[in-house]
Design a protein around this motif. Structure first.
Motif, PDB file in Angstrom:
ATOM      1  N   UNK A 561       0.886  -1.218   0.001  1.00 21.45           N
ATOM      2  CA  UNK A 561      -0.142   0.186   0.008  1.00 21.45           C
ATOM      3  C   UNK A 561       1.167   1.236   0.191  1.00 21.45           C
ATOM      4  N   UNK A 562       0.619   2.122  -0.784  1.00 22.09           N
ATOM      5  CA  UNK A 562       1.423   3.221  -1.013  1.00 22.09           C
ATOM      6  C   UNK A 562       0.950   4.573  -0.169  1.00 22.09           C
ATOM      7  N   UNK A 563       1.836   5.211   0.578  1.00 25.43           N
ATOM      8  CA  UNK A 563       1.297   6.350   1.484  1.00 25.43           C
ATOM      9  C   UNK A 563       2.150   7.571   1.177  1.00 25.43           C
ATOM     10  N   UNK A 564       1.738   8.583   0.538  1.00 21.88           N
ATOM     11  CA  UNK A 564       2.499   9.739   0.387  1.00 21.88           C
ATOM     12  C   UNK A 564       3.037  10.444   1.592  1.00 21.88           C
ATOM     13  N   UNK A 565       4.359  10.779   1.842  1.00 21.74           N
ATOM     14  CA  UNK A 565       4.819  11.579   2.545  1.00 21.74           C
ATOM     15  C   UNK A 565       5.277  12.850   2.616  1.00 21.74           C
ATOM     16  N   UNK A 566       4.940  13.355   1.135  1.00 28.45           N
ATOM     17  CA  UNK A 566       5.333  14.619   0.742  1.00 28.45           C
ATOM     18  C   UNK A 566       4.193  15.848   1.351  1.00 28.45           C
ATOM     19  N   UNK A 567       4.350  16.923   0.807  1.00 23.22           N
ATOM     20  CA  UNK A 567       3.448  17.972   1.344  1.00 23.22           C
ATOM     21  C   UNK A 567       2.063  17.763   0.530  1.00 23.22           C
ATOM     22  N   UNK A 568       1.010  18.410   0.603  1.00 23.41           N
ATOM     23  CA  UNK A 568      -0.447  18.107   0.137  1.00 23.41           C
ATOM     24  C   UNK A 568      -0.245  18.510  -1.290  1.00 23.41           C
ATOM     25  N   UNK A 569       0.537  19.306  -1.933  1.00 21.94           N
ATOM     26  CA  UNK A 569       0.533  19.640  -3.070  1.00 21.94           C
ATOM     27  C   UNK A 569       2.204  19.648  -3.695  1.00 21.94           C
ATOM     28  N   UNK A 570       2.776  18.759  -3.749  1.00 27.86           N
ATOM     29  CA  UNK A 570       4.284  18.768  -4.173  1.00 27.86           C
ATOM     30  C   UNK A 570       4.637  18.757  -5.416  1.00 27.86           C
ATOM     31  N   UNK A 572       5.450  20.006  -9.213  1.00 23.78           N
ATOM     32  CA  UNK A 572       6.399  21.107  -9.809  1.00 23.78           C
ATOM     33  C   UNK A 572       7.297  21.729  -8.602  1.00 23.78           C
ATOM     34  N   UNK A 573       7.485  20.892  -7.657  1.00 23.90           N
ATOM     35  CA  UNK A 573       8.226  21.242  -6.648  1.00 23.90           C
ATOM     36  C   UNK A 573       9.946  20.600  -6.806  1.00 23.90           C
ATOM     37  N   UNK A 574      10.859  21.135  -6.534  1.00 23.84           N
ATOM     38  CA  UNK A 574      12.187  20.561  -6.630  1.00 23.84           C
ATOM     39  C   UNK A 574      12.407  19.500  -5.460  1.00 23.84           C
ATOM     40  N   UNK A 575      12.827  18.322  -5.901  1.00 20.87           N
ATOM     41  CA  UNK A 575      12.875  17.367  -5.230  1.00 20.87           C
ATOM     42  C   UNK A 575      14.588  16.897  -4.928  1.00 20.87           C
ATOM     43  N   UNK A 576      15.413  16.979  -3.726  1.00 20.40           N
ATOM     44  CA  UNK A 576      16.540  16.603  -3.781  1.00 20.40           C
ATOM     45  C   UNK A 576      16.806  15.364  -3.622  1.00 20.40           C
ATOM     46  N   UNK A 577      17.722  14.811  -4.021  1.00 18.91           N
ATOM     47  CA  UNK A 577      18.072  13.279  -3.737  1.00 18.91           C
ATOM     48  C   UNK A 577      18.123  12.898  -2.287  1.00 18.91           C
ATOM     49  N   UNK A 578      17.564  11.885  -1.828  1.00 20.20           N
ATOM     50  CA  UNK A 578      17.370  11.542  -0.513  1.00 20.20           C
ATOM     51  C   UNK A 578      16.004  11.914   0.306  1.00 20.20           C
ATOM     52  N   UNK A 579      15.441  12.652  -0.487  1.00 22.95           N
ATOM     53  CA  UNK A 579      13.947  13.179   0.129  1.00 22.95           C
ATOM     54  C   UNK A 579      13.173  11.995   0.492  1.00 22.95           C
ATOM     55  N   UNK A 580      12.586  11.994   1.517  1.00 23.41           N
ATOM     56  CA  UNK A 580      11.587  10.842   1.792  1.00 23.41           C
ATOM     57  C   UNK A 580      10.217  11.271   0.806  1.00 23.41           C
ATOM     58  N   UNK A 581       9.700  10.354   0.099  1.00 23.19           N
ATOM     59  CA  UNK A 581       8.666  10.549  -0.997  1.00 23.19           C
ATOM     60  C   UNK A 581       7.312   9.975  -0.475  1.00 23.19           C
ATOM     61  N   UNK A 582       7.643   8.933   0.176  1.00 24.34           N
ATOM     62  CA  UNK A 582       6.424   8.084   0.750  1.00 24.34           C
ATOM     63  C   UNK A 582       6.860   6.622   1.428  1.00 24.34           C
ATOM     64  N   UNK A 583       5.839   5.958   1.714  1.00 30.58           N
ATOM     65  CA  UNK A 583       6.154   4.374   2.171  1.00 30.58           C
ATOM     66  C   UNK A 583       5.424   3.472   1.539  1.00 30.58           C
ATOM     67  N   UNK A 584       6.170   2.137   0.984  1.00 31.59           N
ATOM     68  CA  UNK A 584       5.455   1.242   0.661  1.00 31.59           C
ATOM     69  C   UNK A 584       5.126   0.200   1.845  1.00 31.59           C
ATOM     70  N   UNK A 585       3.821   0.116   2.285  1.00 28.23           N
ATOM     71  CA  UNK A 585       3.386  -0.469   3.536  1.00 28.23           C
ATOM     72  C   UNK A 585       2.940  -1.726   3.067  1.00 28.23           C
ATOM     73  N   UNK A 586       3.471  -2.762   3.686  1.00 28.76           N
ATOM     74  CA  UNK A 586       3.062  -4.105   3.403  1.00 28.76           C
ATOM     75  C   UNK A 586       2.386  -4.753   4.671  1.00 28.76           C
ATOM     76  N   UNK A 587       1.562  -5.627   4.715  1.00 33.58           N
ATOM     77  CA  UNK A 587       0.808  -6.286   5.786  1.00 33.58           C
ATOM     78  C   UNK A 587       1.720  -6.594   6.718  1.00 33.58           C
ATOM     79  N   UNK A 588       1.173  -6.110   8.072  1.00 34.61           N
ATOM     80  CA  UNK A 588       1.980  -6.612   9.201  1.00 34.61           C
ATOM     81  C   UNK A 588       1.623  -5.678  10.268  1.00 34.61           C
TER      82      UNK A 588
END
Length: 715
Positions: A561-570, A572-588
């Motif tokens: 399950x994908x969960x976005x960790x970025x701001x509400x409207x990211x 067209x924003x510049x995203x530097x390398x290493x920025x947390x984009x989101x989570x890939x959550x698996x059952x558990x």
């Protein structure tokens, strides 16, 4: 009124002819609907309040009538309310002690000398008892104030009041708008050595203007100021003026204006400082404006603007309630209640003249005592942290004044006062019962004990989706909370600079290949070798660039399950390398990472009875949980900025740490397991309650005092 109208000692004073001294003035006041008479002693600057019954006697003291004639004349006026002879003798004694009357009897020079010596000793003892507030009179400002009296009418009028209100409103709006900038790294900025020097320079100037506010308010309503000097408050020189002549004003509102004039002036100074701070460029002027704003705003709220301390707001409240000497009479009201209900002294008299006044006196006495204890301990700890030996002496003296001296007075009253002769047994029993009750409440009765900490829902490192390449986010291909499969596109970014770099690198490779073939054809072996190394470096650079280009499209590494960790409207924003984009959550099962301070970590480790979690957005919902791990060593790094004070948490950030959120003091991190956590909660703040074994309050107070001494004084 005494039980008997006549006194066996009347013959000794009946022929005395008392007369009010020439420096005495009498003013008629109304307090809470009752008439009182205030006697103003111009020689000493003191004011004394008397009832109409007492005034009926005092008004007849003209030096022509003897005391017996005065008593009979007052009896004709007062009728059934006439005082007894003992009460007349007591009144004459009070007037004589405060030097308001003189008689036709030859004065006792020895007694007068002893009285002056006693007054001098009292002044010296006042300095010893209050070393944090020493007054030194310097001059009489009345001639200067008379020459500039026109300024008082310009300062205190309705038009000026409206301008003042507009300035204060504007300053409050600006403070709200610039709140983050004003409070950013506040402790670090204020306690810097150069800033403390600026405060030391600005503070006396602000207080001098403050005191002139009192002085001109007095002149506005006809008062006089005959004393101005310096008061050393916590070793800081601060100007002061004697504004006590306002007590002669019949209307309470001018008295309130005089008492509150300093607060009004400082609030205006704060508004002006806010304007300078907003519009000035960074530098010395802006720093001075900030410190002026801090002094005129914060110190006014904590001290002059706080009615629980005997500064300006106290006198404003006292006049508003029409209860003179609110603090002193509040203390006597507490003593009256103890005497009547604990010691059984039914003949004790309350200092209050109505039920409403009695409630105000009791409420003020209790609340002001609690606040004085708090502010005194805070000052002592601050001084002790800077000057250890002086701080310890101040602590001993403060504890004696707040607790020791009243306790000694109580013991002396219980076992030495003649009124307690018949009630010594009850007094001893009540004393033992009170101390036993306090001991039982503090050290015997256990009460629930718990530690409440903040935490966040924490995902495993393997579930974090980090940006592998720099770029501008162009598209979010998957909605947050959606089920995704391995290889599915999540984000698409664009990097025009990378594209240009790839084109330049490819062109350079082609150019180098041409040079290489030419060098081989001309049998320039050394040159061909060098060009070949450049071709290999360029191809390696091209390969890295192509990898970065591929990483601009983020693919799901697995099902989940994908969960976005970025701001509400990211987008067209510049995203530097290493920025947390989101989570890939698996059952558990996912964990909560809770952060605990140094003071509570021992109880969490050694005495954990039960654990529960509450959501920040649904506080009524309780989630069962269990402790599964701990990072064993203390650290400063916080798992999330949401746990800092700026993010709504409980830990102040260290201003020196710029790269990641770090707490100012070391913290301890615990991992907590809960069942069936919604995956959408990742990163959300929660409240964690660690319940411990019940314990009496006294042991907690002891531990807290010990921790404070260790932390503040290293003692």
């Amino acid at each position: 009124m005494s039980a008997s109208l006549f006194s066996p000692f009347w013959h000794r004073v009946a022929a005395v002819k008392p007369r009010l001294r020439s420096h005495v003035e009498i003013n008629r006041h109304i307090y809470r609907g009752d008439v009182w008479y205030v006697i103003q002693d111009d020689a000493s600057g003191r004011y004394h309040r008397f009832t109409p019954q007492a005034y009926a006697l005092i008004g007849l003291m003209d030096g022509q009538r003897d005391l017996d004639q005065i008593w009979h004349s007052a009896g004709d006026q007062l009728g059934d309310d006439m005082p007894s002879q003992d009460e007349v003798i007591q009144l004459l004694s009070q007037l004589y002690r405060v030097d308001l009357v003189q008689t036709d009897v030859i004065p006792d020079i020895r007694e007068a000398s002893e009285r002056r010596d006693r007054e001098r000793r009292n002044k010296v003892m006042a300095v010893v008892k209050s070393p944090l507030a020493i007054k030194i009179p310097l001059l009489d400002p009345e001639p200067f104030l008379n020459r500039t009296a026109g300024l008082s009418r310009w300062l205190f009028n309705p038009i000026t009041g409206l301008i003042w209100l507009w300035c204060i409103g504007w300053a409050l709006i600006q403070a709200g708008y610039h709140w983050d900038e004003l409070t950013e790294n506040l402790a670090d900025r204020v306690l810097a050595a150069e800033n403390l020097f600026l405060i030391w320079l600005v503070y006396p100037v602000v207080k001098l203007i403050h005191e002139f506010g009192h002085a001109y308010a007095l002149k506005r309503w006809g008062g006089e100021v005959h004393e101005m000097g310096v008061m050393f408050l916590i070793f800081m020189p601060i100007p002061y003026v004697d504004a006590s002549s306002s007590a002669a004003f019949r209307n309470k509102y001018p008295r309130m204006m005089v008492a509150g004039a300093g607060i009004i002036v400082e609030a205006f100074i704060a508004a002006v400082a806010m304007a300078v701070w907003v519009y000035a460029e960074p530098g010395l002027v802006r720093s001075l404006a900030f410190n002026t704003l801090l002094i005129a705003g914060v110190s006014t709220l904590l001290f002059n603007g706080n009615p629980l301390l005997r500064f300006d707001a106290y006198y404003v409240l006292s006049d508003f309630l029409e209860i003179p000497n609110l603090a002193g009479r509040g203390t006597r009201q507490v003593a009256y209640l103890c005497k009547k209900y604990l010691l059984g002294q039914e003949d004790s008299e309350s200092p209050a003249y109505s039920r409403g006044e009695a409630r105000w006196l009791l409420f003020y006495a209790v609340t002001s005592f609690i606040y004085r204890v708090f502010i005194t301990i805070s000052i002592v700890l601050f001084v002790a942290s800077e000057l250890f030996f002086i701080g310890i002496l101040l602590a001993i003296l403060s504890l004696y004044n707040m607790f020791g001296k009243p306790l000694i007075s109580i013991i002396k009253y219980l076992f030495m006062d003649r009124r307690m002769v018949q009630k010594r047994g009850r007094a001893a029993g009540v004393t033992i019962a009170v101390f036993a009750m306090i001991g039982v409440l503090l050290f015997v009765i256990p009460v629930p004990r718990m530690t409440v900490a903040h935490g966040i829902f924490w995902a495993p490192e393997s579930a974090r989706l980090m940006a592998a390449s720099n770029g501008f986010l162009e598209q979010i291909k998957t909605r947050s909370g959606e089920q995704v499969s391995a290889g599915q596109t999540l984000f698409v970014s664009q990097n025009d600079e990378l594209e240009s770099q790839l084109d330049r690198t490819a062109g350079r490779i082609k150019e180098l290949l041409v040079h290489y073939r030419t060098a081989v054809a001309d049998e320039r072996q050394n040159e061909a070798g060098i060009i070949q190394e450049e071709i290999q470096q360029a191809r390696a650079e091209l390969s890295r660039g192509l990898d970065e280009k591929r990483d601009l499209v983020m693919l799901s590494p697995a099902d989940g399950v994908f969960q976005l960790a970025m701001p509400v409207d990211p987008q067209d924003r510049y995203i530097p390398r290493g920025t947390l984009m989101g989570y890939l959550l698996q059952p558990g099962e996912y964990r909560i990472r809770a952060v605990v301070g140094q003071d509570e970590v021992a109880a969490v480790r050694n005495d954990l009875q039960q654990l529960s979690v509450r959501l920040s957005e649904n506080f009524d919902q309780v989630i069962a949980a269990r402790l599964v791990g701990e990072i064993p060593s203390a650290q400063k790094a916080l798992p999330s900025a949401a746990l800092s004070v700026d993010g709504g948490g409980q830990f102040a950030l260290d201003p020196a740490a710029q790269d990641a959120p770090e707490a100012f003091d070391p913290v301890f991190i615990f991992d907590i397991q809960i069942e069936d956590m919604p995956v959408s909660r990742i990163g959300e703040r929660v409240y964690v309650r660690f319940e411990h074994s019940p314990e009496p309050v006294g042991f907690r107070i002891y531990r807290q005092i010990r921790r404070t001494l260790l932390r503040e004084l290293e003692f």
